[in-house]
Write a protein that holds these residues in place. Structure first.
Motif, mmCIF file in Angstrom:
data_model
loop_
_atom_site.group_PDB
_atom_site.id
_atom_site.type_symbol
_atom_site.label_atom_id
_atom_site.label_comp_id
_atom_site.label_asym_id
_atom_site.label_seq_id
_atom_site.Cartn_x
_atom_site.Cartn_y
_atom_site.Cartn_z
ATOM 1 N N UNK A 26 -13.902 0.644 -3.575
ATOM 2 C CA UNK A 26 -14.622 0.558 -4.845
ATOM 3 C C UNK A 26 -14.173 -0.664 -5.650
ATOM 4 N N UNK A 27 -12.894 -0.990 -5.592
ATOM 5 C CA UNK A 27 -12.383 -2.161 -6.308
ATOM 6 C C UNK A 27 -12.994 -3.442 -5.743
ATOM 7 N N UNK A 28 -13.132 -3.507 -4.430
ATOM 8 C CA UNK A 28 -13.751 -4.679 -3.811
ATOM 9 C C UNK A 28 -15.188 -4.826 -4.296
ATOM 10 N N UNK A 29 -15.922 -3.728 -4.319
ATOM 11 C CA UNK A 29 -17.314 -3.752 -4.777
ATOM 12 C C UNK A 29 -17.392 -4.198 -6.241
ATOM 13 N N UNK A 30 -16.511 -3.649 -7.079
ATOM 14 C CA UNK A 30 -16.499 -4.045 -8.496
ATOM 15 C C UNK A 30 -16.200 -5.532 -8.653
ATOM 16 N N UNK A 31 -15.242 -6.028 -7.870
ATOM 17 C CA UNK A 31 -14.872 -7.440 -7.968
ATOM 18 C C UNK A 31 -16.008 -8.352 -7.518
ATOM 19 N N UNK A 32 -16.697 -7.964 -6.463
ATOM 20 C CA UNK A 32 -17.832 -8.764 -5.991
ATOM 21 C C UNK A 32 -18.927 -8.784 -7.050
ATOM 22 N N UNK A 33 -19.202 -7.646 -7.630
ATOM 23 C CA UNK A 33 -20.231 -7.583 -8.679
ATOM 24 C C UNK A 33 -19.842 -8.421 -9.885
ATOM 25 N N UNK A 34 -18.580 -8.356 -10.269
ATOM 26 C CA UNK A 34 -18.110 -9.143 -11.407
ATOM 27 C C UNK A 34 -18.215 -10.634 -11.103
ATOM 28 N N UNK A 36 -20.273 -12.104 -9.044
ATOM 29 C CA UNK A 36 -21.683 -12.486 -9.047
ATOM 30 C C UNK A 36 -22.213 -12.616 -10.472
ATOM 31 N N UNK A 37 -21.803 -11.709 -11.320
ATOM 32 C CA UNK A 37 -22.242 -11.749 -12.719
ATOM 33 C C UNK A 37 -21.748 -13.035 -13.375
ATOM 34 N N UNK A 38 -20.491 -13.362 -13.167
ATOM 35 C CA UNK A 38 -19.925 -14.584 -13.742
ATOM 36 C C UNK A 38 -20.640 -15.801 -13.187
ATOM 37 N N UNK A 51 -13.673 -18.886 -15.441
ATOM 38 C CA UNK A 51 -13.925 -17.490 -15.797
ATOM 39 C C UNK A 51 -13.420 -16.526 -14.727
ATOM 40 N N UNK A 52 -13.637 -16.876 -13.468
ATOM 41 C CA UNK A 52 -13.122 -16.032 -12.383
ATOM 42 C C UNK A 52 -11.602 -15.954 -12.434
ATOM 43 N N UNK A 53 -10.980 -17.088 -12.704
ATOM 44 C CA UNK A 53 -9.514 -17.114 -12.820
ATOM 45 C C UNK A 53 -9.043 -16.223 -13.966
ATOM 46 N N UNK A 58 -10.981 -14.262 -7.225
ATOM 47 C CA UNK A 58 -11.082 -15.497 -6.468
ATOM 48 C C UNK A 58 -12.535 -15.703 -6.059
ATOM 49 N N UNK A 59 -12.964 -16.946 -6.018
ATOM 50 C CA UNK A 59 -14.337 -17.195 -5.575
ATOM 51 C C UNK A 59 -14.503 -16.741 -4.130
ATOM 52 N N UNK A 60 -15.691 -16.286 -3.814
ATOM 53 C CA UNK A 60 -15.974 -15.846 -2.439
ATOM 54 C C UNK A 60 -15.981 -17.053 -1.515
#
Length: 64
Positions: A26-34, A36-38, A51-53, A58-60
């Motif tokens: 779930x944390x991975x999913x939240x981080x990916x969504x965040x 993408x939003x940023x 902003x990601x920092x 970390x950027x994908x």
């Protein structure tokens, strides 16, 4: 005689391990969504990176 089943230590560890693995997923999913939003809201690559920092993300990796 009690009819309750007792959860043994091994079974409890398995259950806790499963719960931790679910939380990681779930944390991975939240981080990916965040991320993408940023990325969708940032005005530039530099701003996106900053902003990601700030969020501790970390950027994908680049897609091929």
């Amino acid at each position: 005689m009690p009819t309750e089943r007792r959860i043994g230590p091994a079974r409890e560890r398995d259950r806790l391990a499963d719960a931790r693995e679910d939380e990681r997923a779930h944390a991975v999913i939240r981080n990916v969504r965040a991320a993408r939003m940023v990325a969708g809201r940032a005005d530039s690559a530099e701003e996106c990176s900053l902003l990601l920092e700030m969020l501790g993300l970390e950027p994908a990796a680049e897609r091929r």
